[in-house]
Design a protein around this motif. Structure first.
Motif, PDB file in Angstrom:
ATOM      1  N   UNK A 172       0.820  -1.198   0.000  1.00 22.79           N
ATOM      2  CA  UNK A 172       0.000   0.000   0.000  1.00 22.79           C
ATOM      3  C   UNK A 172       0.868   1.267   0.000  1.00 22.79           C
ATOM      4  N   UNK A 173       1.988   1.246   0.715  1.00 19.64           N
ATOM      5  CA  UNK A 173       2.884   2.405   0.728  1.00 19.64           C
ATOM      6  C   UNK A 173       3.496   2.633  -0.649  1.00 19.64           C
ATOM      7  N   UNK A 174       3.934   1.552  -1.280  1.00 16.92           N
ATOM      8  CA  UNK A 174       4.531   1.657  -2.616  1.00 16.92           C
ATOM      9  C   UNK A 174       3.494   2.158  -3.610  1.00 16.92           C
ATOM     10  N   UNK A 175       2.300   1.588  -3.529  1.00 18.76           N
ATOM     11  CA  UNK A 175       1.227   1.977  -4.429  1.00 18.76           C
ATOM     12  C   UNK A 175       0.890   3.463  -4.268  1.00 18.76           C
ATOM     13  N   UNK A 176       0.690   3.910  -3.042  1.00 16.34           N
ATOM     14  CA  UNK A 176       0.359   5.323  -2.812  1.00 16.34           C
ATOM     15  C   UNK A 176       1.502   6.235  -3.260  1.00 16.34           C
ATOM     16  N   UNK A 177       2.737   5.856  -2.975  1.00 20.01           N
ATOM     17  CA  UNK A 177       3.874   6.662  -3.411  1.00 20.01           C
ATOM     18  C   UNK A 177       3.858   6.811  -4.934  1.00 20.01           C
ATOM     19  N   UNK A 178       3.643   5.711  -5.625  1.00 17.14           N
ATOM     20  CA  UNK A 178       3.613   5.751  -7.089  1.00 17.14           C
ATOM     21  C   UNK A 178       2.443   6.598  -7.594  1.00 17.14           C
ATOM     22  N   UNK A 179       1.291   6.471  -6.958  1.00 22.37           N
ATOM     23  CA  UNK A 179       0.141   7.292  -7.340  1.00 22.37           C
ATOM     24  C   UNK A 179       0.446   8.769  -7.094  1.00 22.37           C
ATOM     25  N   UNK A 180       1.119   9.080  -5.988  1.00 26.60           N
ATOM     26  CA  UNK A 180       1.489  10.477  -5.720  1.00 26.60           C
ATOM     27  C   UNK A 180       2.407  11.014  -6.812  1.00 26.60           C
ATOM     28  N   UNK A 181       3.347  10.193  -7.279  1.00 27.68           N
ATOM     29  CA  UNK A 181       4.221  10.636  -8.368  1.00 27.68           C
ATOM     30  C   UNK A 181       3.384  10.947  -9.602  1.00 27.68           C
ATOM     31  N   UNK A 182       2.461  10.051  -9.944  1.00 27.06           N
ATOM     32  CA  UNK A 182       1.616  10.291 -11.114  1.00 27.06           C
ATOM     33  C   UNK A 182       0.763  11.549 -10.932  1.00 27.06           C
ATOM     34  N   UNK A 183       0.200  11.707  -9.756  1.00 20.79           N
ATOM     35  CA  UNK A 183      -0.716  12.826  -9.508  1.00 20.79           C
ATOM     36  C   UNK A 183      -0.003  14.166  -9.383  1.00 20.79           C
ATOM     37  N   UNK A 184       1.088  14.198  -8.646  1.00 15.06           N
ATOM     38  CA  UNK A 184       1.733  15.470  -8.317  1.00 15.06           C
ATOM     39  C   UNK A 184       2.957  15.812  -9.160  1.00 15.06           C
ATOM     40  N   UNK A 185       3.601  14.801  -9.758  1.00 14.76           N
ATOM     41  CA  UNK A 185       4.826  15.046 -10.504  1.00 14.76           C
ATOM     42  C   UNK A 185       4.764  14.546 -11.945  1.00 14.76           C
ATOM     43  N   UNK A 186       3.688  13.876 -12.300  1.00  9.10           N
ATOM     44  CA  UNK A 186       3.559  13.290 -13.629  1.00  9.10           C
ATOM     45  C   UNK A 186       3.304  14.326 -14.707  1.00  9.10           C
ATOM     46  N   UNK A 187       3.405  13.895 -15.928  1.00  8.79           N
ATOM     47  CA  UNK A 187       3.210  14.759 -17.088  1.00  8.79           C
ATOM     48  C   UNK A 187       1.841  15.426 -17.027  1.00  8.79           C
ATOM     49  N   UNK A 188       1.843  16.715 -17.286  1.00  9.71           N
ATOM     50  CA  UNK A 188       0.628  17.534 -17.369  1.00  9.71           C
ATOM     51  C   UNK A 188      -0.193  17.566 -16.083  1.00  9.71           C
ATOM     52  N   UNK A 189       0.427  17.272 -14.939  1.00  9.52           N
ATOM     53  CA  UNK A 189      -0.304  17.394 -13.678  1.00  9.52           C
ATOM     54  C   UNK A 189      -0.546  18.879 -13.402  1.00  9.52           C
ATOM     55  N   UNK A 190      -1.467  19.171 -12.504  1.00  6.89           N
ATOM     56  CA  UNK A 190      -1.782  20.569 -12.201  1.00  6.89           C
ATOM     57  C   UNK A 190      -1.186  21.030 -10.874  1.00  6.89           C
ATOM     58  N   UNK A 191      -0.371  20.197 -10.241  1.00  4.97           N
ATOM     59  CA  UNK A 191       0.160  20.523  -8.920  1.00  4.97           C
ATOM     60  C   UNK A 191       1.591  21.066  -8.984  1.00  4.97           C
ATOM     61  N   UNK A 192       2.503  20.291  -9.525  1.00  2.00           N
ATOM     62  CA  UNK A 192       3.890  20.737  -9.663  1.00  2.00           C
ATOM     63  C   UNK A 192       4.262  20.593 -11.141  1.00  2.00           C
ATOM     64  N   UNK A 193       4.245  21.694 -11.878  1.00  5.40           N
ATOM     65  CA  UNK A 193       4.506  21.615 -13.322  1.00  5.40           C
ATOM     66  C   UNK A 193       5.946  21.216 -13.636  1.00  5.40           C
ATOM     67  N   UNK A 194       6.121  20.736 -14.837  1.00  4.15           N
ATOM     68  CA  UNK A 194       7.432  20.278 -15.296  1.00  4.15           C
ATOM     69  C   UNK A 194       8.502  21.362 -15.140  1.00  4.15           C
ATOM     70  N   UNK A 195       8.143  22.605 -15.312  1.00  4.82           N
ATOM     71  CA  UNK A 195       9.114  23.695 -15.173  1.00  4.82           C
ATOM     72  C   UNK A 195       9.652  23.768 -13.744  1.00  4.82           C
TER      73      UNK A 195
END
Length: 137
Positions: free
Chosen positions: A58-81
């Motif tokens: 569950x920790x690994x899964x949530x960590x990976x989901x956080x990467x997708x949500x907050x750091x992934x391509x075209x996310x709205x939280x932390x942009x690529x710039x």
């Protein structure tokens, strides 16, 4: 899955941690935010058990989901710039930020499907991969 998962157990997890280590740490509040509900605290809440050898699926899964949500391509939280700006050693090189986002997203998706896929399968099936494609309409 209730067993502990360590970096030695999963090379994709170890790679994702290496990628996260390329970013500045949680002290950079202009990247991660501040307080108990910051993006940095969300990451820390899953990273701590993993790094202490107490991580579970569950920790690994949530960590990976956080990467997708907050750091992934075209996310709205932390942009690529922003990611490019805070990557260590690349001096703001846009191609490095883009490559980091692509690699982190791909690695995170690999982990999400590894640790979440059993829960995502249809509950009325026995979980055999592709089984529903064999059924005739």
């Amino acid at each position: 899955m209730t067993e502990r998962i360590t970096l030695a157990d999963d090379p994709d997890l170890a790679h994702l941690i290496d990628l996260l280590d390329m970013l500045r740490g949680p002290e950079v509040t202009s990247l991660w935010g501040e307080g108990d509900h910051s993006i940095g605290e969300k990451f820390a809440s899953r990273l701590r058990p993993i790094l202490n050898g107490q991580g579970r699926a569950q920790d690994v899964d949530y960590l990976a989901v956080y990467v997708l949500k907050y750091l992934g391509k075209d996310n709205t939280h932390i942009p690529e710039e922003q990611i490019t700006k805070w990557l260590r050693g690349v001096n703001g090189l846009p191609a490095a930020g883009h490559a980091w986002v692509e690699d982190a997203t791909r690695t995170a998706w690999t982990l999400v499907t590894r640790y979440s896929l059993p829960r995502w399968r249809l509950t009325d099936r026995d979980g055999t991969p592709g089984e529903h494609w064999l059924a005739t309409p």
